[in-house]
Enzyme design. Structure first.
Site, PDB file in Angstrom:
ATOM      1  N   SER A  45      25.274  61.435  36.463  1.00 54.62           N
ATOM      2  CA  SER A  45      24.667  61.538  35.141  1.00 54.62           C
ATOM      3  C   SER A  45      24.286  62.978  34.843  1.00 54.62           C
ATOM      4  CB  SER A  45      23.408  60.664  35.055  1.00 54.62           C
ATOM      5  OG  SER A  45      23.714  59.301  35.255  1.00 54.62           O
ATOM      6  N   SER A  50      28.680  57.393  34.498  1.00 56.61           N
ATOM      7  CA  SER A  50      27.801  58.530  34.221  1.00 56.61           C
ATOM      8  C   SER A  50      26.895  58.243  33.031  1.00 56.61           C
ATOM      9  CB  SER A  50      28.640  59.788  33.934  1.00 56.61           C
ATOM     10  OG  SER A  50      27.852  60.941  33.935  1.00 56.61           O
ATOM     11  N   ASP A 100      25.071  60.107  30.417  1.00 55.02           N
ATOM     12  CA  ASP A 100      25.002  61.440  29.815  1.00 55.02           C
ATOM     13  C   ASP A 100      24.262  61.360  28.485  1.00 55.02           C
ATOM     14  OD1 ASP A 100      26.626  62.587  31.903  1.00 55.02           O
ATOM     15  OD2 ASP A 100      28.327  61.553  30.984  1.00 55.02           O
TER      16      ASP A 100
END
Length: 372
Positions: free
Chosen positions: A248, A286, A288
């Site tokens: 992340s 991830s 983000d």
């Protein structure tokens, strides 16, 4: 504190002076000028605090707090927006920011399983601030990345006290980077990641505004630096990758430009372009996220007002382009600073993550004519 227990609560304002950042090697990212500290704290009034927890051979984690201004944030809220690049994460408080377009607490970054603890700590901090005696609802904003490879994340070692310490010791000026705060146990492009920051100042003819970015890097992809294909030349890229690309990245973008929530969201989207320029791919696993905030005093939103109409200045759409560029550049450089500042770390179960091999990388950049 029991000195027989190796626990470090690191808040060293001079640490960055001993750390070399990418610009120190003659590699300039972008075309705009950084601020005095080349940090998010170049935005006037912004403060950052870290608490770093390193204990024994398995605890490698921490907390980072970002305060947009020095006043009571609940009473003087700031315009804010959140952009989700990829939503595999736990960003507490995001829906109210999206709905109301403002932020009312410090921004806290920590590890995934410490988000509830941090939320509770921020609620307590806010309720006990002078002037908030009658408050009955608090929207704490807490972001995270998962540091469980190096850190005993299941032990949930971050305490409410740690979170309050990060807030109370937040400072202006130089921001320590690398293995500090919420970046203590993170990994970026298979190397040791961490906290990174950068800033850009617009020319006076474009408003003279400041953009500051702070990142918590814990993601993967195919590393590029200033356009040079570093991962390929290090032979770390293959069709199946030679390291995990999941993880992340938390990105916090602050500016003193007078912006409303709509244009802050547009600004936040550009941070993802900065991540992409480093080779980040926002993989399936991830989380983000970008939090964008305007610190402009004239745009603050009072908790209570007798006037039902609020009139505040805001930049026109046509004035946004330079801020977009500044955000892209500062995000890219903040991510690279997190890599250059981080150091090799060994943690849980003897796992070791090496730092960026700077000598090899600098040779690649020199050959690509990316260094002054």
């Amino acid at each position: 504190m029991n000195r027989s227990v190796l626990t470090l609560l690191i808040l060293l304002p001079l640490l960055s002076f001993s750390q070399k950042r990418i610009r120190d090697y003659g590699v300039e990212i972008g075309v705009l000028r950084p601020g005095q500290y080349n940090a998010i704290t170049d935005v006037p009034g912004v403060r950052v605090g870290h608490v770093t927890l390193i204990k024994g051979d398995s605890i490698r984690t921490g907390v980072t707090a970002i305060l947009p201004h020095s006043g009571n944030l609940f009473q003087e809220k700031v315009p804010a927006a959140i952009h989700v690049g990829n939503g595999f994460g736990k960003l507490a408080g995001s829906t109210q920011v999206k709905e109301l377009g403002n932020l009312e607490t410090p921004i806290i970054l920590t590890n995934t399983l410490s988000v509830p603890t941090a939320v509770n700590a921020v609620i307590g901090y806010t309720l006990h601030q002078e002037g908030n005696e009658t408050v009955r609802s608090v929207n704490a904003v807490v972001g995270e990345t998962n540091d469980g490879y190096l850190n005993d994340i299941r032990g949930r070692h971050v305490s409410e006290t740690n979170v309050r310490q990060a807030i109370s010791k937040a400072k202006t000026g130089v921001v320590p980077e690398g293995n500090v705060g919420a970046g203590t146990g993170t990994i970026c492009f298979g190397f040791k990641g961490g906290i990174g920051t950068s800033s850009r100042i617009l020319p006076q003819k474009l408003g003279g505004y400041t953009i500051g970015v702070l990142v918590q890097t814990n993601f993967g992809g195919v590393l590029q630096i200033a356009g040079a294909d570093v991962d390929k030349q290090l032979d770390r890229y293959s069709e199946t990758f030679k390291y995990s690309v999941d993880g992340s990245c938390m990105m916090v973008v602050l500016t003193d430009a007078p912006l409303d929530a709509r244009n802050l969201e547009r600004l936040a989207k550009r941070a993802m372009l900065g991540l992409a320029k480093t080779g980040g791919i926002a993989s399936n696993g991830s989380g983000d996220y970008v939090i964008a905030v305007s610190t402009a005093e004239e745009c603050r939103i009072p908790y209570e007002s007798e006037n039902p109409v609020q009139t505040v200045p805001t930049l026109r759409n046509e004035a946004m382009t330079p801020l977009f560029l500044a955000t892209i550049e500062a995000t890219e450089e903040a991510i690279l600073n997190s890599l250059f500042a981080a150091e090799t770390m060994t943690g849980r179960d003897g796992h070791t993550i090496e730092s960026l091999p700077k000598e090899k990388v600098l040779k690649i950049l020199q050959a690509a004519h990316k260094m002054d």
